[in-house]
Design an enzyme around this catalytic site. Structure first.
Site, PDB file in Angstrom:
ATOM      1  N   HIS A 516       0.789  -1.091   0.076  1.00 38.72           N
ATOM      2  CA  HIS A 516       0.131   0.163   0.015  1.00 38.72           C
ATOM      3  C   HIS A 516       1.033   1.317  -0.098  1.00 38.72           C
ATOM      4  O   HIS A 516       0.803   2.052  -0.785  1.00 38.72           O
ATOM      5  CB  HIS A 516      -0.954  -0.015   1.278  1.00 38.72           C
ATOM      6  CG  HIS A 516      -1.740   1.001   1.608  1.00 38.72           C
ATOM      7  ND1 HIS A 516      -3.071   1.056   1.058  1.00 38.72           N
ATOM      8  CD2 HIS A 516      -1.526   2.393   1.809  1.00 38.72           C
ATOM      9  CE1 HIS A 516      -3.753   2.486   1.610  1.00 38.72           C
ATOM     10  NE2 HIS A 516      -2.462   3.174   2.029  1.00 38.72           N
ATOM     11  N   GLU A 517       1.860   1.130   0.815  1.00 37.49           N
ATOM     12  CA  GLU A 517       2.813   2.543   1.158  1.00 37.49           C
ATOM     13  C   GLU A 517       3.637   2.433  -0.235  1.00 37.49           C
ATOM     14  O   GLU A 517       3.668   3.808  -0.839  1.00 37.49           O
ATOM     15  CB  GLU A 517       3.568   2.603   2.334  1.00 37.49           C
ATOM     16  CG  GLU A 517       2.716   2.398   3.663  1.00 37.49           C
ATOM     17  CD  GLU A 517       1.617   3.355   3.773  1.00 37.49           C
ATOM     18  OE1 GLU A 517       1.781   4.297   3.170  1.00 37.49           O
ATOM     19  OE2 GLU A 517       0.741   3.030   4.654  1.00 37.49           O
ATOM     20  N   HIS A 520       1.559   4.235  -2.794  1.00 35.18           N
ATOM     21  CA  HIS A 520       1.479   5.453  -3.034  1.00 35.18           C
ATOM     22  C   HIS A 520       2.413   6.578  -3.806  1.00 35.18           C
ATOM     23  O   HIS A 520       1.933   7.555  -4.250  1.00 35.18           O
ATOM     24  CB  HIS A 520       1.504   5.947  -1.541  1.00 35.18           C
ATOM     25  CG  HIS A 520      -0.028   6.071  -0.708  1.00 35.18           C
ATOM     26  ND1 HIS A 520      -1.112   6.483  -1.459  1.00 35.18           N
ATOM     27  CD2 HIS A 520      -0.206   5.570   0.611  1.00 35.18           C
ATOM     28  CE1 HIS A 520      -1.991   6.296  -0.419  1.00 35.18           C
ATOM     29  NE2 HIS A 520      -1.390   5.708   0.563  1.00 35.18           N
ATOM     30  N   GLU A 577      -5.722   6.587  -1.756  1.00 36.04           N
ATOM     31  CA  GLU A 577      -6.093   5.162  -0.822  1.00 36.04           C
ATOM     32  C   GLU A 577      -6.490   4.219  -1.589  1.00 36.04           C
ATOM     33  O   GLU A 577      -6.046   3.005  -1.159  1.00 36.04           O
ATOM     34  CB  GLU A 577      -6.695   5.715   0.400  1.00 36.04           C
ATOM     35  CG  GLU A 577      -6.129   6.841   1.231  1.00 36.04           C
ATOM     36  CD  GLU A 577      -4.892   6.670   1.643  1.00 36.04           C
ATOM     37  OE1 GLU A 577      -4.256   5.593   1.670  1.00 36.04           O
ATOM     38  OE2 GLU A 577      -3.939   7.643   1.820  1.00 36.04           O
ATOM     39  N   ASP A 581      -4.605   0.520  -1.975  1.00 38.55           N
ATOM     40  CA  ASP A 581      -5.164  -0.782  -1.268  1.00 38.55           C
ATOM     41  C   ASP A 581      -5.149  -1.656  -2.456  1.00 38.55           C
ATOM     42  O   ASP A 581      -4.592  -3.061  -2.170  1.00 38.55           O
ATOM     43  CB  ASP A 581      -6.601  -0.448  -0.903  1.00 38.55           C
ATOM     44  CG  ASP A 581      -6.605   0.180   0.539  1.00 38.55           C
ATOM     45  OD1 ASP A 581      -5.545   0.388   1.120  1.00 38.55           O
ATOM     46  OD2 ASP A 581      -8.037   0.409   0.829  1.00 38.55           O
TER      47      ASP A 581
HETATM   48 ZN   LIG Z   1      -2.577   5.406   2.312  1.00 35.10          ZN
END
Ligand SMILES: [Zn+2]
Length: 677
Positions: A516-517, A520, A577, A581
């Site tokens: 997830h990070e 980003h 976000e 995900d």
């Molecule tokens: Zn996030």
């Protein structure tokens, strides 16, 4: 004092909003399963119809929302355990505790000392109130605002430091919109029944706080109307949350002289010198229109109305460490009305939160020593490497991206730094004075310390060693301006990670958080930053267009979801976000199957390895929450509701449908599946 929402005030995209409002309840640590948490399942549910219900239905039924919570989920459970450790350290510091750790204990003791807080009543605010009483005309405002900012009262605007996005090695000054009491600008402006009701109750709350502080009832009522009117004018001039997600929309580099021409009615030299900022020539003004409007407001609003606004904001910011009548009034509006919470948290937990927010690294070291093992660090590093390999593979195979952009993406990926656990050097709080009988003063001085620490960075090289989260935080983040991913020790515990646990579950949970990070860095915001953290376009026009089309698919998908039965998820607000995900879960699955899952075939608890990866992800999101909190989250939070953080990504993945043998027309199999990464 108010807590800033970690992920909104710094240039960072994270896993969830700050857990500052998580609440207390002593619970025994739950039994830690070796693989999937089977007690959390609802085996009567069909995973192909509602995977979230299947993975979490048991947990949701077994964990009814306590009265003192607005939401309660797996993140909260873990944050509770972390805070129990902090409580112990604060209540009985070990004999060899460091000076900073003892200071944190004194800070906590002052916060817990309700009888002294009651006895001193508003005495700790006397000097601040007198300063406001003595305001005579708009020329006095810059110095007054500087003082209020120094002690954590967020009036008018925000002033701080940020990475210069045209040269990400340098720090420049930053001036941003601010000054609102309600949690979102739209709550002042929208005409729906809920927003109107919130505004009405808010005005009554402002009136009550002013009355509690000694105003005559008639004057308090008039002042409350003036306050809401003034904040509404600030709200109108503010850029909304979706608008702020476009990085270039909040970058307006200018000189101090340019700023002074933009706002001739506000003396910036007076303000910056009163707040003791280092000398600087260039700054970023995020929303110039806001400051234009503020300039007009300062010149056209009666000084008594401005004073009412400042007085209210001072009480509002101080409420958590004022006598009980103020705490209760603050709770009634901000926790009960806005979030549906029925009872306040126990005092000890509010005070642990206060220490965590204000002097977090002073207790962080003790937390890390107790909880974080070399094994956890090694395992996480291994997962990070596996996830990065999965991302290399993903970029390499993308059918919609040109070789040129792939090469640039790969360069950015190689430059992503990873940091695990806690900072190398701990913050030094030796200059903060803490007194055991002065809860409010302690908070003000800790905030002033933090402000000075931030302002000192202006004009300096970017400090790449500092962390934007405390080690005890159950969260993680990516910094686009530093191009690094960060995983505090606080999250590297069950249910996210456990040494020796089934690797499928560790990869589905902690691995997907890492993914997830990392994603980003390549979401609709992150993709606009280069490997060094500059805001610089490295995409061909055709590839950017292909990306935006794919992102729009995700935005439309999530906009179709509703929460609390009546409120739509905002697909544009949550796009970054949701992209993270979706990408994160796919990367975790790939990494697992390339790595520890390459030969795994055996079922555990009846689940195949692939099924356990998906369940690992789903079970970190089990949660109960109040409808009020869900609605507010949909309006203000860039993260989707937990249910959609599970069902959104899994319904886009053919790998999920295959793993659970879902029929092509099952609800969890999206016909137009979205995929960015
Ligand atoms: Zn996030």
């Amino acid at each position: 004092m108010r807590r800033a929402l970690v992920c909104l005030v710094v240039l960072a995209a994270c896993l969830q909003l700050s857990s500052a409002f998580v609440v207390a309840q002593s619970r025994p640590a739950t039994a830690m399963p070796a693989a999937v948490d089977t007690s959390a399942l609802d085996r009567k549910a069909d995973p192909c119809v509602d995977f979230y219900q299947f993975a979490c239905g048991g947990w949701i039924a077994n964990n009814p929302l306590p009265l003192d919570r607005r939401t309660f989920g797996r993140f909260t459970e873990l944050q509770d355990r972390n805070f129990e450790i902090l409580r112990r350290v604060l209540e009985s510091p070990p004999a060899n505790a460091s000076a900073d750790s003892r200071k944190a204990a004194d800070f906590y003791a002052a916060c817990m000392d309700e009888s002294t807080i009651e006895r001193r009543a508003l005495t700790p605010l006397t000097g601040d109130v007198m300063m406001l009483d003595n305001l005579r005309n708009p020329d006095d405002l810059p110095v007054a605002i500087a003082h209020l900012h120094e002690i954590g009262v967020a009036v008018f605007f925000r002033f701080g430091a940020q990475t210069d996005l045209t040269d990400a090695t340098r720090t420049i000054a930053n001036l941003d919109q601010g000054g609102l009491g309600l949690p979102d600008r739209d709550l002042y402006l929208q005409s729906d029944a809920r927003s109107q009701e919130i505004r009405r109750t808010y005005a009554a709350h402002v009136e009550q706080m002013l009355t509690l502080a000694g105003a005559e009832p008639a004057a308090a009522a008039t002042d409350a109307q003036a306050v809401v009117g003034f904040e509404t004018a600030l709200a109108k001039a503010s850029l909304d949350r979706v608008g702020r997600r476009e990085p270039s929309a909040t970058q307006h580099r200018m000189t101090l002289a340019d700023l002074q021409r933009l706002t001739p009615g506000f003396d910036w030299k007076k303000y910056t010198s009163a707040i003791d900022a280092p000398k600087f020539q260039v700054l970023n003004v995020t929303v110039p229109d806001f400051f234009r409007a503020m300039n007009t407001l300062v010149q056209t609003t009666a000084i008594d109305e401005i004073k009412a606004y400042l007085r209210w904001q001072l009480l509002h910011a101080s409420a958590p460490v004022l006598p009980k009548t103020f705490v209760d009034a603050d709770f009634a509006f901000f926790s009960r009305t806005l979030n549906g919470q029925q009872e306040p948290q126990p005092r000890w937990r509010r005070c642990v939160t206060e220490v965590d927010t204000r002097l977090g690294e002073a207790v962080g070291k003790a937390f890390v020593e107790e909880t974080f093992s070399a094994q956890a660090k090694d395992d996480t590093l291994k997962m990070v490497q596996d996830i990065k390999n999965a991302m290399r593979q993903d970029i390499d195979g993308l059918p919609w991206m040109s070789g040129q952009t792939k090469k640039a993406a790969m360069t950015k990926l190689e430059a992503v730094a990873d940091r695990i656990g806690y900072p190398d050097a701990w913050r030094d709080y030796s200059s903060v004075r803490v007194a055991r009988d002065d809860a409010l003063g302690n908070v003000q001085r800790a905030i002033a310390f933090e402000r000075q620490r931030t302002l000192k960075k202006i004009g300096e090289p970017v400090d790449r060693a500092g962390w934007s989260m405390r080690p005890q935080t159950v969260n993680a983040y990516y910094s686009p301006d530093r191009n690094n991913i960060n995983f505090p020790a606080g999250i590297l515990q069950p249910p996210f990670y456990r040494a020796g646990r089934d690797a499928a579950v560790n990869y589905g949970a902690a691995g997907a958080v890492i993914g997830h990070e990392l994603t980003h860095g390549f979401d609709d915001q992150g993709r606009k930053f280069d490997p060094e953290g500059n805001l610089r376009d490295w995409w061909t026009a055709a590839d950017a267009k292909a990306f935006e089309e794919r992102a729009t698919c995700v935005a439309d998908q999530y906009s179709g979801y509703t929460v609390a039965g009546d409120t739509h998820v905002n697909g544009r607000l949550t796009l970054g976000e949701n992209t993270a995900d979706n990408g994160g879960l796919r990367l975790a699955l790939t990494a697992y199957l390339n790595g520890p899952g390459a030969k795994a075939k055996d079922k555990i608890d009846g689940f195949t390895p692939e099924q356990r990866v998906f369940l690992g992800w789903a079970q970190i999101w089990c949660e109960n929450s109040r409808p009020e909190a869900e609605r507010l989250r949909a309006q203000t939070n860039p993260h989707s509701s937990s249910k959609y953080r599970v069902n959104g990504p899994t319904s886009n993945m053919p790998e999920f449908a295959k793993a659970f043998q879902c029929k092509a027309n099952a609800p969890m199999v999206k016909t137009n599946a979205c995929r960015v990464w």
